[in-house]
Motif scaffolding. Structure first.
Motif, PDB file in Angstrom:
ATOM      1  N   MET A  91      24.494 -49.210 -42.183  1.00  0.00           N
ATOM      2  CA  MET A  91      23.934 -49.481 -43.496  1.00  0.00           C
ATOM      3  C   MET A  91      23.980 -48.241 -44.390  1.00  0.00           C
ATOM      4  SD  MET A  91      22.355 -51.720 -45.383  1.00  0.00           S
ATOM      5  CE  MET A  91      21.222 -51.870 -46.697  1.00  0.00           C
ATOM      6  N   ASN A  92      23.687 -47.068 -43.862  1.00  0.00           N
ATOM      7  CA  ASN A  92      23.674 -45.864 -44.685  1.00  0.00           C
ATOM      8  C   ASN A  92      24.998 -45.104 -44.671  1.00  0.00           C
ATOM      9  OD1 ASN A  92      21.051 -46.094 -45.687  1.00  0.00           O
ATOM     10  ND2 ASN A  92      20.212 -45.317 -43.776  1.00  0.00           N
ATOM     11  N   ASP A  93      26.002 -45.637 -44.004  1.00  0.00           N
ATOM     12  CA  ASP A  93      27.320 -45.009 -43.970  1.00  0.00           C
ATOM     13  C   ASP A  93      28.242 -45.770 -44.918  1.00  0.00           C
ATOM     14  OD1 ASP A  93      29.447 -43.407 -43.320  1.00  0.00           O
ATOM     15  OD2 ASP A  93      29.926 -44.520 -41.493  1.00  0.00           O
ATOM     16  N   VAL A  94      28.114 -45.488 -46.199  1.00  0.00           N
ATOM     17  CA  VAL A  94      28.857 -46.200 -47.234  1.00  0.00           C
ATOM     18  C   VAL A  94      30.270 -45.640 -47.327  1.00  0.00           C
ATOM     19  CG1 VAL A  94      28.921 -46.759 -49.681  1.00  0.00           C
ATOM     20  CG2 VAL A  94      26.725 -46.622 -48.497  1.00  0.00           C
ATOM     21  N   GLN A  95      31.261 -46.513 -47.270  1.00  0.00           N
ATOM     22  CA  GLN A  95      32.660 -46.102 -47.343  1.00  0.00           C
ATOM     23  C   GLN A  95      33.183 -46.103 -48.776  1.00  0.00           C
ATOM     24  OE1 GLN A  95      34.362 -45.026 -44.555  1.00  0.00           O
ATOM     25  NE2 GLN A  95      32.300 -45.162 -43.723  1.00  0.00           N
ATOM     26  N   ALA A  96      32.708 -47.044 -49.591  1.00  0.00           N
ATOM     27  CA  ALA A  96      33.162 -47.162 -50.981  1.00  0.00           C
ATOM     28  C   ALA A  96      32.018 -47.723 -51.816  1.00  0.00           C
ATOM     29  CB  ALA A  96      34.376 -48.074 -51.064  1.00  0.00           C
ATOM     30  N   PHE A  97      31.967 -47.328 -53.088  1.00  0.00           N
ATOM     31  CA  PHE A  97      30.929 -47.862 -53.967  1.00  0.00           C
ATOM     32  C   PHE A  97      31.352 -47.744 -55.424  1.00  0.00           C
ATOM     33  CE2 PHE A  97      29.712 -43.391 -53.406  1.00  0.00           C
ATOM     34  CZ  PHE A  97      29.481 -42.979 -54.713  1.00  0.00           C
ATOM     35  N   VAL A  98      30.651 -48.519 -56.256  1.00  0.00           N
ATOM     36  CA  VAL A  98      30.794 -48.466 -57.711  1.00  0.00           C
ATOM     37  C   VAL A  98      29.399 -48.605 -58.305  1.00  0.00           C
ATOM     38  CG1 VAL A  98      31.704 -49.599 -59.770  1.00  0.00           C
ATOM     39  CG2 VAL A  98      33.055 -49.594 -57.676  1.00  0.00           C
ATOM     40  N   VAL A  99      29.045 -47.705 -59.211  1.00  0.00           N
ATOM     41  CA  VAL A  99      27.797 -47.791 -59.963  1.00  0.00           C
ATOM     42  C   VAL A  99      28.182 -47.688 -61.434  1.00  0.00           C
ATOM     43  CG1 VAL A  99      25.512 -46.812 -60.372  1.00  0.00           C
ATOM     44  CG2 VAL A  99      26.533 -46.679 -58.083  1.00  0.00           C
ATOM     45  N   THR A 100      27.764 -48.671 -62.228  1.00  0.00           N
ATOM     46  CA  THR A 100      28.229 -48.777 -63.611  1.00  0.00           C
ATOM     47  C   THR A 100      27.073 -48.922 -64.585  1.00  0.00           C
ATOM     48  OG1 THR A 100      30.200 -49.935 -62.836  1.00  0.00           O
ATOM     49  CG2 THR A 100      29.705 -50.129 -65.158  1.00  0.00           C
ATOM     50  N   ILE A 101      27.219 -48.293 -65.753  1.00  0.00           N
ATOM     51  CA  ILE A 101      26.335 -48.547 -66.897  1.00  0.00           C
ATOM     52  C   ILE A 101      27.122 -49.452 -67.828  1.00  0.00           C
ATOM     53  CG2 ILE A 101      25.221 -47.584 -68.935  1.00  0.00           C
ATOM     54  CD1 ILE A 101      24.953 -44.975 -67.485  1.00  0.00           C
ATOM     55  N   HIS A 102      26.495 -50.521 -68.271  1.00  0.00           N
ATOM     56  CA  HIS A 102      27.174 -51.396 -69.212  1.00  0.00           C
ATOM     57  C   HIS A 102      26.235 -51.796 -70.346  1.00  0.00           C
ATOM     58  CE1 HIS A 102      25.170 -54.355 -66.628  1.00  0.00           C
ATOM     59  NE2 HIS A 102      25.124 -55.097 -67.712  1.00  0.00           N
ATOM     60  N   TYR A 103      26.846 -52.310 -71.395  1.00  0.00           N
ATOM     61  CA  TYR A 103      26.128 -52.729 -72.591  1.00  0.00           C
ATOM     62  C   TYR A 103      26.528 -54.165 -72.894  1.00  0.00           C
ATOM     63  CZ  TYR A 103      25.272 -53.188 -77.624  1.00  0.00           C
ATOM     64  OH  TYR A 103      24.883 -53.625 -78.859  1.00  0.00           O
ATOM     65  N   ASP A 104      25.552 -55.039 -73.098  1.00  0.00           N
ATOM     66  CA  ASP A 104      25.822 -56.414 -73.485  1.00  0.00           C
ATOM     67  C   ASP A 104      25.803 -56.489 -75.005  1.00  0.00           C
ATOM     68  OD1 ASP A 104      26.036 -57.417 -70.869  1.00  0.00           O
ATOM     69  OD2 ASP A 104      23.867 -57.588 -70.704  1.00  0.00           O
ATOM     70  N   ASP A 105      26.980 -56.632 -75.607  1.00  0.00           N
ATOM     71  CA  ASP A 105      27.110 -56.683 -77.067  1.00  0.00           C
ATOM     72  C   ASP A 105      26.706 -58.066 -77.565  1.00  0.00           C
ATOM     73  OD1 ASP A 105      27.960 -56.837 -79.735  1.00  0.00           O
ATOM     74  OD2 ASP A 105      29.645 -55.496 -79.369  1.00  0.00           O
ATOM     75  N   PRO A 106      25.607 -58.162 -78.315  1.00  0.00           N
ATOM     76  CA  PRO A 106      25.133 -59.472 -78.764  1.00  0.00           C
ATOM     77  C   PRO A 106      26.059 -60.137 -79.794  1.00  0.00           C
ATOM     78  CG  PRO A 106      23.798 -57.735 -79.734  1.00  0.00           C
ATOM     79  CD  PRO A 106      24.743 -57.081 -78.771  1.00  0.00           C
ATOM     80  N   GLN A 107      26.841 -59.340 -80.515  1.00  0.00           N
ATOM     81  CA  GLN A 107      27.730 -59.905 -81.527  1.00  0.00           C
ATOM     82  C   GLN A 107      28.967 -60.545 -80.895  1.00  0.00           C
ATOM     83  OE1 GLN A 107      28.415 -56.638 -84.189  1.00  0.00           O
ATOM     84  NE2 GLN A 107      26.540 -57.045 -85.349  1.00  0.00           N
ATOM     85  N   THR A 108      29.559 -59.875 -79.914  1.00  0.00           N
ATOM     86  CA  THR A 108      30.783 -60.401 -79.300  1.00  0.00           C
ATOM     87  C   THR A 108      30.503 -61.115 -77.984  1.00  0.00           C
ATOM     88  OG1 THR A 108      31.212 -58.375 -78.061  1.00  0.00           O
ATOM     89  CG2 THR A 108      32.127 -58.509 -80.293  1.00  0.00           C
ATOM     90  N   ARG A 109      29.280 -60.974 -77.474  1.00  0.00           N
ATOM     91  CA  ARG A 109      28.884 -61.545 -76.183  1.00  0.00           C
ATOM     92  C   ARG A 109      29.735 -61.006 -75.032  1.00  0.00           C
ATOM     93  NH1 ARG A 109      26.224 -67.282 -76.919  1.00  0.00           N
ATOM     94  NH2 ARG A 109      25.382 -66.958 -78.996  1.00  0.00           N
ATOM     95  N   GLU A 110      30.203 -59.774 -75.201  1.00  0.00           N
ATOM     96  CA  GLU A 110      30.975 -59.106 -74.165  1.00  0.00           C
ATOM     97  C   GLU A 110      30.104 -58.094 -73.435  1.00  0.00           C
ATOM     98  OE1 GLU A 110      35.472 -58.443 -75.222  1.00  0.00           O
ATOM     99  OE2 GLU A 110      34.221 -57.711 -76.862  1.00  0.00           O
ATOM    100  N   THR A 111      30.438 -57.860 -72.185  1.00  0.00           N
ATOM    101  CA  THR A 111      29.827 -56.792 -71.414  1.00  0.00           C
ATOM    102  C   THR A 111      30.791 -55.616 -71.439  1.00  0.00           C
ATOM    103  OG1 THR A 111      28.651 -58.347 -70.002  1.00  0.00           O
ATOM    104  CG2 THR A 111      28.940 -56.108 -69.161  1.00  0.00           C
ATOM    105  N   ILE A 112      30.336 -54.494 -71.968  1.00  0.00           N
ATOM    106  CA  ILE A 112      31.181 -53.322 -72.154  1.00  0.00           C
ATOM    107  C   ILE A 112      30.733 -52.237 -71.189  1.00  0.00           C
ATOM    108  CG2 ILE A 112      31.913 -51.551 -73.794  1.00  0.00           C
ATOM    109  CD1 ILE A 112      31.107 -53.667 -76.006  1.00  0.00           C
ATOM    110  N   GLU A 113      31.654 -51.764 -70.344  1.00  0.00           N
ATOM    111  CA  GLU A 113      31.335 -50.670 -69.437  1.00  0.00           C
ATOM    112  C   GLU A 113      31.337 -49.367 -70.226  1.00  0.00           C
ATOM    113  OE1 GLU A 113      33.945 -50.583 -66.093  1.00  0.00           O
ATOM    114  OE2 GLU A 113      32.994 -52.319 -65.187  1.00  0.00           O
ATOM    115  N   ILE A 114      30.297 -48.552 -70.040  1.00  0.00           N
ATOM    116  CA  ILE A 114      30.147 -47.294 -70.755  1.00  0.00           C
ATOM    117  C   ILE A 114      30.440 -46.104 -69.854  1.00  0.00           C
ATOM    118  CG2 ILE A 114      28.463 -45.805 -71.897  1.00  0.00           C
ATOM    119  CD1 ILE A 114      27.127 -48.351 -72.934  1.00  0.00           C
TER     120      ILE A 114
END
Length: 77
Positions: free
Chosen positions: A1-24
């Protein structure tokens, strides 16, 4: 469980005008090493990081999310 081989941590923004999720910003291991994708910048560099766990990456992004969001807004206005 604590021996992670690969990972992704992302900050994103949900644009209310375009309804898109934008990775920052993203910290991941997709190229065989831990690196920071600075998606908020026009050149989107991949900077190597001295981190080993997704928990370190999450902590880093939680601490600095506002700075990255403001940079994204300036660079993509």
């Amino acid at each position: 469980m604590n021996d992670v081989q690969a990972f992704v941590v992302t900050i994103h923004y949900d644009d209310p005008q375009t309804r898109e999720t934008i990775e920052i910003a993203r910290i991941d291991t997709s190229h065989g090493y831990v690196h920071f994708d600075r998606l908020y910048r026009a050149d989107q560099p991949k900077d190597p990081l001295d981190m080993e766990t997704p928990w370190e990456a999450e902590e880093h992004l939680r601490e600095h999310w506002r700075q990255y969001a403001e940079s994204y807004a300036r660079n993509h206005a």
